[in-house]
Design an enzyme around this catalytic site. Structure first.
Site, PDB file in Angstrom:
ATOM      1  CG  ASN A  20      92.872  -4.358  -4.162  1.00 18.86           C
ATOM      2  OD1 ASN A  20      92.150  -5.357  -4.053  1.00 18.86           O
ATOM      3  ND2 ASN A  20      93.078  -3.519  -3.165  1.00 18.86           N
ATOM      4  CB  CYS A  71      89.539  -4.031  -1.592  1.00 17.81           C
ATOM      5  SG  CYS A  71      88.962  -3.069  -0.159  1.00 17.81           S
TER       6      CYS A  71
HETATM    7  O1  RRO Z   1      91.827   0.229   1.819  1.00 19.67           O
HETATM    8  C1  RRO Z   1      91.327  -0.780   2.389  1.00 19.67           C
HETATM    9  O2  RRO Z   1      90.425  -0.685   3.226  1.00 19.67           O
HETATM   10  C2  RRO Z   1      91.790  -2.149   2.072  1.00 19.67           C
HETATM   11  C3  RRO Z   1      92.138  -2.579   0.824  1.00 19.67           C
HETATM   12 BR1  RRO Z   1      92.229  -1.432  -0.609  1.00 19.67          BR
HETATM   13  C4  RRO Z   1      92.478  -3.955   0.602  1.00 19.67           C
HETATM   14  O3  RRO Z   1      92.787  -4.405  -0.506  1.00 19.67           O
HETATM   15  N1  RRO Z   1      92.432  -4.784   1.656  1.00 19.67           N
HETATM   16  C5  RRO Z   1      92.093  -4.364   2.880  1.00 19.67           C
HETATM   17  O4  RRO Z   1      92.062  -5.167   3.827  1.00 19.67           O
HETATM   18  N2  RRO Z   1      91.795  -3.034   3.089  1.00 19.67           N
END
Ligand code: RRO
Length: 306
Positions: free
Chosen positions: A128, A131
């Protein structure tokens, strides 16, 4: 449903069909991942795991928008030490490829989590680097080709299992970012994570999410995600997993034609239910038959032919 035409190979992994659970939607628990596999998903991706446990942001963390959802969960997760013991069990129970989503605040942290996850039995990791709203990780890495390449290289040195890189749509040139990941030997790319967004409450006159900004998912972002897949396919030859607003089999077909070898489904599960996997796979199967294609593979990238 068992249709040989739907079988999909990607980065050395074999899937019974090209649909997967997108990261972040149903967390980590064996029970929920099993439910998704039983509903027909060809593979599952966990919510992102880091070195240390994290609480995430306070509520509200989710808001409904027209044609989508805006979230800012803030990477809540139990940490890899706590989650490790569940990985091998989950893999046995779900019986489909298990991909663990990994984040870190440095290349070393990404590598540490990827190493543990794959040693415990994850079939692949999805990094990831996209985010959109947690500082010093996610898109702060995935928007910077040099930092991204460092992370991918370090992870590749830590595991022999496939390394998938999940890209951000919040960049000027997604192909340049994709190239950086490929040069660092990424095995596949997922395109895309959520689009930076905001919602404001007209009563309080303030932003609704506690973090103010969040990431938009769902049908609203489908054309953006589709364009990202199309551009990456044109500019590279690395396998792509399409992700972003896929709601029905027609969406899935569009992503395959644009160049995705597989697709991930997220928001549609929250808005319909896990049966969406079976519905999409049935539709895909009928489409292939009607158009006289022998396999999903035959239609990947067809929109590019001249
Ligand atoms: O956890 C989040 O707020 C989040 C993550 Br890790 C991500 O990769 N994409 C997103 O829209 N929220």
């Amino acid at each position: 449903m068992n249709d040989n035409a739907l079988k999909t190979c990607l980065a050395g992994l074999e899937f019974r069909n090209p649909t997967m659970l997108a990261s972040g939607i149903l967390g980590y628990s064996t029970e929920s991942l099993k439910r998704i596999a039983e509903a027909g998903a060809g593979g599952v991706v966990t919510k992102s795991i880091g070195v240390k446990p994290r609480m995430g942001y306070p509520n509200p963390t989710v808001v409904q928008a027209n044609c989508g959802i805006i979230n800012a969960m803030g990477l809540p997760n139990p940490g890899i030490a706590e989650y490790a013991s569940e990985i091998s069990f989950t893999k046995i129970i779900t019986k489909v490829p298990l991909i663990v989503s990994v984040y870190g605040f440095s290349a070393k942290e990404y590598a540490e989590v990827a190493k543990t996850a794959t040693e415990e039995g994850a079939d692949a990791v999805e990094l990831n680097v996209s985010c959109p709203h947690v500082k010093q990780t996610g898109s702060e890495i995935g928007q910077n080709p040099k930092l991204l390449a460092q992370v991918v290289r370090k992870v590749k040195a830590a595991t022999r299992k496939p390394v998938i890189v999940k890209l951000s749509p919040n960049v000027t040139d997604i192909v340049e970012i994709a190239q950086a990941a490929i040069t660092a030997r990424a095995d596949a790319l997922t395109a895309v994570n959520t689009v930076r967004a905001i919602a404001i409450d007209t009563e309080t006159t303030l932003p609704i999410l506690s973090n103010t900004r969040g990431g938009l998912s769902g049908p609203a972002i489908k054309p953006i995600a589709l364009r990202a897949v199309y551009d990456i396919y044109e500019g590279t030859k690395t396998p792509i997993i399409g992700c972003g607003g896929i709601t029905n089999w027609q969406d899935a077909v569009e992503f395959l034609l644009a160049g995705a070898s597989a697709i991930q489904i997220g928001t549609a599960i929250a808005q319909q239910n896990p049966e969406v996997f079976q519905i999409i796979n049935r539709g895909l199967s009928a489409y292939l038959k009607k158009k006289k294609f022998r396999s999903v593979k035959e239609i990947v990238g067809q929109a590019h032919r001249s």
